[in-house]
Design a protein around this motif. Sequence first.
Motif, PDB file in Angstrom:
ATOM      1  N   ARG A 137       6.411  -9.733   0.230  1.00 58.59           N
ATOM      2  CA  ARG A 137       5.066  -9.229   0.496  1.00 58.59           C
ATOM      3  C   ARG A 137       4.355 -10.057   1.565  1.00 58.59           C
ATOM      4  O   ARG A 137       3.744  -9.516   2.483  1.00 58.59           O
ATOM      5  CB  ARG A 137       4.266  -9.258  -0.794  1.00 58.59           C
ATOM      6  CG  ARG A 137       2.943  -8.508  -0.698  1.00 58.59           C
ATOM      7  CD  ARG A 137       1.757  -9.401  -0.621  1.00 58.59           C
ATOM      8  NE  ARG A 137       0.530  -8.608  -0.517  1.00 58.59           N
ATOM      9  CZ  ARG A 137      -0.665  -9.120  -0.380  1.00 58.59           C
ATOM     10  NH1 ARG A 137      -0.815 -10.424  -0.335  1.00 58.59           N
ATOM     11  NH2 ARG A 137      -1.725  -8.337  -0.265  1.00 58.59           N
ATOM     12  N   TRP A 171      -5.417   0.401   3.257  1.00 59.76           N
ATOM     13  CA  TRP A 171      -5.315   0.753   1.852  1.00 59.76           C
ATOM     14  C   TRP A 171      -5.746   2.187   1.592  1.00 59.76           C
ATOM     15  O   TRP A 171      -6.873   2.555   1.923  1.00 59.76           O
ATOM     16  CB  TRP A 171      -6.187  -0.176   1.009  1.00 59.76           C
ATOM     17  CG  TRP A 171      -5.904  -1.622   1.241  1.00 59.76           C
ATOM     18  CD1 TRP A 171      -6.675  -2.496   1.947  1.00 59.76           C
ATOM     19  CD2 TRP A 171      -4.769  -2.353   0.791  1.00 59.76           C
ATOM     20  NE1 TRP A 171      -6.100  -3.729   1.946  1.00 59.76           N
ATOM     21  CE2 TRP A 171      -4.922  -3.679   1.253  1.00 59.76           C
ATOM     22  CE3 TRP A 171      -3.646  -2.030   0.043  1.00 59.76           C
ATOM     23  CZ2 TRP A 171      -4.001  -4.675   0.990  1.00 59.76           C
ATOM     24  CZ3 TRP A 171      -2.717  -3.012  -0.217  1.00 59.76           C
ATOM     25  CH2 TRP A 171      -2.898  -4.317   0.242  1.00 59.76           C
ATOM     26  N   SER A 210      -3.316  -1.857  -3.458  1.00 59.65           N
ATOM     27  CA  SER A 210      -1.873  -1.638  -3.485  1.00 59.65           C
ATOM     28  C   SER A 210      -1.498  -0.872  -4.745  1.00 59.65           C
ATOM     29  O   SER A 210      -2.326  -0.633  -5.627  1.00 59.65           O
ATOM     30  CB  SER A 210      -1.141  -2.988  -3.441  1.00 59.65           C
ATOM     31  OG  SER A 210      -1.390  -3.718  -4.627  1.00 59.65           O
ATOM     32  N   PRO A 221       0.835  -1.207   0.000  1.00 61.39           N
ATOM     33  CA  PRO A 221       0.000   0.000   0.000  1.00 61.39           C
ATOM     34  C   PRO A 221       0.867   1.253   0.000  1.00 61.39           C
ATOM     35  O   PRO A 221       1.940   1.284   0.614  1.00 61.39           O
ATOM     36  CB  PRO A 221      -0.790  -0.126   1.307  1.00 61.39           C
ATOM     37  CG  PRO A 221       0.061  -0.972   2.190  1.00 61.39           C
ATOM     38  CD  PRO A 221       0.787  -1.927   1.295  1.00 61.39           C
TER      39      PRO A 221
END
Length: 336
Positions: free
Chosen positions: A130, A144, A198, A92
């Motif tokens: 990730r 987000w 993202s 993000p």
Amino acid sequence: MSDQPIIVSASPHVHSDRTSRKLMFDVVLALMPALLVSLYVFGYSAVITTVAAVVSCLVFEYLIQRYILKTPVTIGDGSALITGLLLAFNLPAGLPVWMVIAGSLVAIGIAKLSFGGLGFNVFNPALVGRVFLLVSFPVQMTRWPTAVENNTRLVDAVTGATPLGMIKEGVQFGETMSQISTRLPSHTDMLLGLTAGSLGEMSALALILGGIYLIARKVISWHIPVTVLATIALMTGLFWWADPEQFANPLLHVLSGGAILGAFYMATDLVTSPVTRKGMVVFAIGVGVITVVIRLFGSYPEGISFAILIMNAFVPLINRYFKPKRFGARIKAKMV
């Protein structure tokens, strides 16, 4: 008989001017449209996240190879650059820089160089970084930013849920898809990138254009991305057809989350994907099935990162079963 001597040598016997460096920079070019959309939507926070990921991946690869492994430094081949870009695409905007750097260390130091470097890693390095950050810092990794429109220019961002997150949360609280859909962005917004997610989940259109470029340049084959997306669409379509008030439509599943990013840019990683077309199809079906199972029945609203890593582990078995035909092998005649 020719007087020219016959030279016997080890493979490869067919050479090409398409080096790893050229392939990597084709991928960089393919990612540029999606990156520009992310920079436009999120502004400086996207720049900081991307620069932090790319620079830290390059620095860690140099330092580890130069001072720990004491092997030739290979940052010039572009693989660390790609890892940094893809890691940033899975994060993000506005994630603390030290977390980005920690993800880069795991991606380069553990997922790539501990296996021997480019060509030897079993798992996609960016996805390992990730998933490490997602498991270690779930709150920050699921905060987000979403674009806020001000006149005709996207200039600000606030924290919001992704479309898949909205669906997961709404279903858990007993809402129907008719109720949830009033809060979801339109398919057009998801196609253009006006939604939460993202950096690499913003514009499905930009990602598709880059993927078409890679296929046209023969950097990747169409078999994996098309099969992954078709599997996701088919499975979610069956559930949607059976109960449209409980499950989202297949187009939403394809356009939202990391489906397109994963299908075109991470599942197709040349090192961690099968070598034959039949193997690619089997691998891609597995990615699609696991993604849908996690999305619909798992705790996380998104599952393609886990799906690709799980199928990465099966690639040696897939390659062992689906072997390419040996050059000069005799074709068995059909028995009448």
